[in-house]
Design a protein around this motif. Structure first.
Motif, PDB file in Angstrom:
ATOM      1  N   VAL A 210       0.839  -1.202   0.000  1.00  0.00           N
ATOM      2  CA  VAL A 210       0.000   0.000   0.000  1.00  0.00           C
ATOM      3  C   VAL A 210       0.873   1.251   0.000  1.00  0.00           C
ATOM      4  O   VAL A 210       0.599   2.214  -0.730  1.00  0.00           O
ATOM      5  N   ALA A 211       1.932   1.250   0.782  1.00  0.00           N
ATOM      6  CA  ALA A 211       2.812   2.425   0.843  1.00  0.00           C
ATOM      7  C   ALA A 211       3.469   2.693  -0.503  1.00  0.00           C
ATOM      8  O   ALA A 211       3.551   3.846  -0.946  1.00  0.00           O
ATOM      9  N   VAL A 212       3.938   1.639  -1.184  1.00  0.00           N
ATOM     10  CA  VAL A 212       4.564   1.819  -2.499  1.00  0.00           C
ATOM     11  C   VAL A 212       3.542   2.299  -3.523  1.00  0.00           C
ATOM     12  O   VAL A 212       3.815   3.193  -4.331  1.00  0.00           O
ATOM     13  N   ALA A 213       2.337   1.727  -3.491  1.00  0.00           N
ATOM     14  CA  ALA A 213       1.293   2.142  -4.441  1.00  0.00           C
ATOM     15  C   ALA A 213       0.888   3.596  -4.218  1.00  0.00           C
ATOM     16  O   ALA A 213       0.732   4.365  -5.177  1.00  0.00           O
ATOM     17  N   LEU A 214       0.720   3.993  -2.967  1.00  0.00           N
ATOM     18  CA  LEU A 214       0.384   5.391  -2.686  1.00  0.00           C
ATOM     19  C   LEU A 214       1.500   6.332  -3.116  1.00  0.00           C
ATOM     20  O   LEU A 214       1.251   7.413  -3.650  1.00  0.00           O
TER      21      LEU A 214
ATOM     22  N   GLY B 193       1.726  10.088  -4.693  1.00  0.00           N
ATOM     23  CA  GLY B 193       2.831  10.694  -3.959  1.00  0.00           C
ATOM     24  C   GLY B 193       2.900  12.194  -4.122  1.00  0.00           C
ATOM     25  O   GLY B 193       3.298  12.905  -3.205  1.00  0.00           O
ATOM     26  N   TRP B 194       2.499  12.687  -5.258  1.00  0.00           N
ATOM     27  CA  TRP B 194       2.548  14.128  -5.491  1.00  0.00           C
ATOM     28  C   TRP B 194       1.546  14.873  -4.618  1.00  0.00           C
ATOM     29  O   TRP B 194       1.677  16.073  -4.404  1.00  0.00           O
ATOM     30  N   LEU B 195       0.543  14.130  -4.065  1.00  0.00           N
ATOM     31  CA  LEU B 195      -0.407  14.743  -3.128  1.00  0.00           C
ATOM     32  C   LEU B 195       0.000  14.516  -1.667  1.00  0.00           C
ATOM     33  O   LEU B 195      -0.678  14.996  -0.765  1.00  0.00           O
ATOM     34  N   GLY B 196       1.064  13.746  -1.439  1.00  0.00           N
ATOM     35  CA  GLY B 196       1.513  13.480  -0.076  1.00  0.00           C
ATOM     36  C   GLY B 196       0.779  12.340   0.609  1.00  0.00           C
ATOM     37  O   GLY B 196       0.908  12.159   1.817  1.00  0.00           O
ATOM     38  N   ALA B 197       0.017  11.551  -0.150  1.00  0.00           N
ATOM     39  CA  ALA B 197      -0.772  10.470   0.448  1.00  0.00           C
ATOM     40  C   ALA B 197       0.114   9.414   1.106  1.00  0.00           C
ATOM     41  O   ALA B 197      -0.258   8.842   2.131  1.00  0.00           O
ATOM     42  N   ASP B 198       1.299   9.168   0.529  1.00  0.00           N
ATOM     43  CA  ASP B 198       2.199   8.171   1.115  1.00  0.00           C
ATOM     44  C   ASP B 198       2.679   8.602   2.495  1.00  0.00           C
ATOM     45  O   ASP B 198       2.720   7.805   3.428  1.00  0.00           O
ATOM     46  N   ARG B 199       3.011   9.874   2.645  1.00  0.00           N
ATOM     47  CA  ARG B 199       3.490  10.368   3.935  1.00  0.00           C
ATOM     48  C   ARG B 199       2.364  10.430   4.970  1.00  0.00           C
ATOM     49  O   ARG B 199       2.577  10.145   6.147  1.00  0.00           O
ATOM     50  N   PHE B 200       1.151  10.776   4.538  1.00  0.00           N
ATOM     51  CA  PHE B 200       0.011  10.726   5.459  1.00  0.00           C
ATOM     52  C   PHE B 200      -0.223   9.297   5.936  1.00  0.00           C
ATOM     53  O   PHE B 200      -0.461   9.058   7.111  1.00  0.00           O
ATOM     54  N   TYR B 201      -0.147   8.329   5.031  1.00  0.00           N
ATOM     55  CA  TYR B 201      -0.370   6.925   5.361  1.00  0.00           C
ATOM     56  C   TYR B 201       0.666   6.419   6.364  1.00  0.00           C
ATOM     57  O   TYR B 201       0.346   5.683   7.290  1.00  0.00           O
TER      58      TYR B 201
ATOM     59  N   GLY C 286       2.262   8.119   8.573  1.00  0.00           N
ATOM     60  CA  GLY C 286       2.227   8.825   9.854  1.00  0.00           C
ATOM     61  C   GLY C 286       3.082  10.065   9.914  1.00  0.00           C
ATOM     62  O   GLY C 286       3.483  10.490  10.994  1.00  0.00           O
ATOM     63  N   TYR C 287       3.379  10.658   8.763  1.00  0.00           N
ATOM     64  CA  TYR C 287       4.152  11.900   8.710  1.00  0.00           C
ATOM     65  C   TYR C 287       3.245  13.003   8.157  1.00  0.00           C
ATOM     66  O   TYR C 287       3.362  13.392   6.991  1.00  0.00           O
ATOM     67  N   PRO C 288       2.317  13.548   8.969  1.00  0.00           N
ATOM     68  CA  PRO C 288       1.349  14.519   8.422  1.00  0.00           C
ATOM     69  C   PRO C 288       1.991  15.838   7.984  1.00  0.00           C
ATOM     70  O   PRO C 288       1.543  16.438   7.013  1.00  0.00           O
ATOM     71  N   ALA C 289       3.039  16.293   8.649  1.00  0.00           N
ATOM     72  CA  ALA C 289       3.671  17.565   8.265  1.00  0.00           C
ATOM     73  C   ALA C 289       4.327  17.435   6.893  1.00  0.00           C
ATOM     74  O   ALA C 289       4.182  18.321   6.031  1.00  0.00           O
ATOM     75  N   LEU C 290       5.049  16.334   6.654  1.00  0.00           N
ATOM     76  CA  LEU C 290       5.654  16.132   5.339  1.00  0.00           C
ATOM     77  C   LEU C 290       4.588  15.893   4.271  1.00  0.00           C
ATOM     78  O   LEU C 290       4.745  16.317   3.120  1.00  0.00           O
ATOM     79  N   GLY C 291       3.504  15.219   4.645  1.00  0.00           N
ATOM     80  CA  GLY C 291       2.409  15.016   3.698  1.00  0.00           C
ATOM     81  C   GLY C 291       1.774  16.337   3.287  1.00  0.00           C
ATOM     82  O   GLY C 291       1.481  16.558   2.104  1.00  0.00           O
TER      83      GLY C 291
ATOM     84  N   LYS D  58       4.189  18.209   0.955  1.00  0.00           N
ATOM     85  CA  LYS D  58       4.140  17.676  -0.411  1.00  0.00           C
ATOM     86  C   LYS D  58       2.843  18.071  -1.109  1.00  0.00           C
ATOM     87  O   LYS D  58       2.824  18.353  -2.308  1.00  0.00           O
ATOM     88  N   PHE D  59       1.745  18.106  -0.367  1.00  0.00           N
ATOM     89  CA  PHE D  59       0.457  18.480  -0.953  1.00  0.00           C
ATOM     90  C   PHE D  59       0.472  19.950  -1.402  1.00  0.00           C
ATOM     91  O   PHE D  59       0.014  20.274  -2.501  1.00  0.00           O
ATOM     92  N   CYS D  60       1.012  20.806  -0.564  1.00  0.00           N
ATOM     93  CA  CYS D  60       1.017  22.242  -0.883  1.00  0.00           C
ATOM     94  C   CYS D  60       2.004  22.594  -1.998  1.00  0.00           C
ATOM     95  O   CYS D  60       1.788  23.554  -2.733  1.00  0.00           O
ATOM     96  N   THR D  61       3.072  21.827  -2.129  1.00  0.00           N
ATOM     97  CA  THR D  61       4.072  22.126  -3.162  1.00  0.00           C
ATOM     98  C   THR D  61       3.968  21.171  -4.345  1.00  0.00           C
ATOM     99  O   THR D  61       4.884  21.127  -5.170  1.00  0.00           O
ATOM    100  N   VAL D  62       2.886  20.442  -4.435  1.00  0.00           N
ATOM    101  CA  VAL D  62       2.643  19.468  -5.491  1.00  0.00           C
ATOM    102  C   VAL D  62       3.845  18.519  -5.599  1.00  0.00           C
ATOM    103  O   VAL D  62       4.445  18.339  -6.652  1.00  0.00           O
ATOM    104  N   GLY D  63       4.174  17.916  -4.480  1.00  0.00           N
ATOM    105  CA  GLY D  63       5.239  16.907  -4.446  1.00  0.00           C
ATOM    106  C   GLY D  63       6.606  17.481  -4.700  1.00  0.00           C
ATOM    107  O   GLY D  63       7.432  16.830  -5.337  1.00  0.00           O
ATOM    108  N   PHE D  64       6.868  18.706  -4.217  1.00  0.00           N
ATOM    109  CA  PHE D  64       8.144  19.395  -4.444  1.00  0.00           C
ATOM    110  C   PHE D  64       8.444  19.447  -5.935  1.00  0.00           C
ATOM    111  O   PHE D  64       9.546  19.189  -6.384  1.00  0.00           O
ATOM    112  N   CYS D  65       7.408  19.704  -6.722  1.00  0.00           N
ATOM    113  CA  CYS D  65       7.512  19.811  -8.179  1.00  0.00           C
ATOM    114  C   CYS D  65       7.920  18.487  -8.818  1.00  0.00           C
ATOM    115  O   CYS D  65       8.633  18.457  -9.818  1.00  0.00           O
TER     116      CYS D  65
END
Length: 193
Positions: A109-113, A118-126, A128-133, A136-143
């Motif tokens: 699941v982590a690899v698929a997300l 990943g450009w929406l930060g779903a992997d980091r939210f999954y 348990g890293y909400p700040a990094l998620g 990534k969401f606000c910067t569109v996955g660091f471009c």
């Protein structure tokens, strides 16, 4: 009188040494403990795997135990300290082997997300890293570059769940084992031709 007292002390000392030697010889009767048998003198059962966690049942403190049966006509001391002649059916000892602590985070699941969202930060939210998620969401996955880096880190199992647990990976699947070097590691020198 002092000579007879010294002689008595010497005799008592020799008696104590002889008695302690005979007790030690009696305790070491030459019969091995079952967990000291050589490879091929015993068979260990395959541990029962929990289908939900993909780890052995009764895994505690990163260790699980598998029952082992000495081969027929082997004399050894079992886990209770009793010398037995085994028939190949009785359990002689329990062999410890490592297991991992998992808390429900699936590697697939982590690899698929990371790959698809990943450009929406779903992997980091999954994981348990909400700040990094959120970053990534606000910067569109660091471009796009941050998403690629996260995908590589997650697929190589370098980035794991935030609680320190391991991913749920198939027990007989492809797992990465990270090797570490510390002060106890022995480095063997290589001979160059």
């Amino acid at each position: 009188m002092a000579l007879s007292g010294g002689l008595w002390f010497l005799t008592a000392g020799i008696s104590v040494l002889w008695w302690s030697h005979s007790v030690c010889v009696a305790a070491d009767d030459g019969i091995l403990k079952c967990d000291e048998l050589r490879l091929g003198q015993y068979v260990c059962k395959v541990p029962e795997i929990n289908p939900a966690t993909q780890e052995p049942v009764k895994c505690a403190n990163y260790t699980a135990f598998a029952p082992c049966q000495p081969a027929p006509n082997i004399f050894c001391k079992n886990y209770e300290g009793i010398v037995k002649n085994f028939t190949g059916e009785e359990i002689g000892f329990y062999r410890p082997f490592p297991c991992r602590n998992v808390n429900g985070y699936s590697y697939k699941v982590a690899v698929a997300l990371s790959l698809f969202l990943g450009w929406l930060g779903a992997d980091r939210f999954y994981l348990g890293y909400p700040a990094l998620g959120m970053l990534k969401f606000c910067t569109v996955g660091f471009c796009g570059i941050g998403s690629l880096i996260d995908f590589i880190l997650i697929s190589m199992q370098i980035v794991g769940p935030s609680d320190g647990s391991s991913y749920i990976i198939d027990y007989y699947g492809a797992r990465l084992v990270h090797l570490t070097i510390n002060n106890e590691t022995f480095r063997e020198s290589q001979l160059y031709p």
